[in-house]
Design a protein around this motif. Sequence first.
Motif, short mmCIF file in Angstrom:
data_model
loop_
_atom_site.label_atom_id
_atom_site.label_comp_id
_atom_site.label_asym_id
_atom_site.label_seq_id
_atom_site.Cartn_x
_atom_site.Cartn_y
_atom_site.Cartn_z
N GLU A 1 0.83 -1.21 0.00
CA GLU A 1 0.00 0.00 0.00
C GLU A 1 0.86 1.25 0.00
OE1 GLU A 1 -3.72 2.21 2.21
OE2 GLU A 1 -2.59 0.72 3.35
N ILE A 2 1.86 1.28 0.86
CA ILE A 2 2.70 2.46 0.94
C ILE A 2 3.47 2.67 -0.36
CG2 ILE A 2 4.67 3.49 2.15
CD1 ILE A 2 3.56 1.98 4.68
N ALA A 3 4.01 1.59 -0.92
CA ALA A 3 4.74 1.72 -2.18
C ALA A 3 3.82 2.22 -3.30
CB ALA A 3 5.37 0.37 -2.56
N GLY A 4 2.60 1.69 -3.35
CA GLY A 4 1.66 2.13 -4.37
C GLY A 4 1.27 3.59 -4.21
N CYS A 5 0.99 3.98 -2.99
CA CYS A 5 0.64 5.38 -2.73
C CYS A 5 1.84 6.30 -2.99
CB CYS A 5 0.15 5.55 -1.30
SG CYS A 5 -1.48 4.81 -1.02
N PHE A 6 3.03 5.82 -2.64
CA PHE A 6 4.23 6.62 -2.88
C PHE A 6 4.44 6.86 -4.37
CE2 PHE A 6 8.81 7.24 -3.49
CZ PHE A 6 9.02 8.32 -2.66
N ALA A 7 4.12 5.88 -5.21
CA ALA A 7 4.26 6.06 -6.65
C ALA A 7 3.39 7.22 -7.13
CB ALA A 7 3.91 4.77 -7.39
#
Length: 106
Positions: A13-19
């Motif tokens: 989730e964090i990686a996706g939101c960070f993108a």
Amino acid sequence: MTYIIYAAAAVFEIAGCFAFWALLRRAKPIWWLIPGTASLALFAWLLTMIPSEAAGRTFAAYGGVYIVASLMWLWIVESRVPDRWDIGGAIVCLFGTAMILFAPRG
């Protein structure tokens, strides 16, 4: 096993939101949305693996894990050390997560 699934979900989730954040705030190229979207889909799929009879309870318990993972991201990826307030708040949230997950229910 539940915490492992929650931890993996948090990373995705964090990686996706960070993108998405990097695209809009750091002017990263549009193709960052491809791994970002895939990462968010994996996050959602992982939450379905949590053994719970209620989605709301699963999501509520996940909140504490997400907070801790976000602070780890802050430290590892963004090179900003969480302060004592971050750490104290995360501990409180993990206690709440444990209460939700492990409370005796009849």
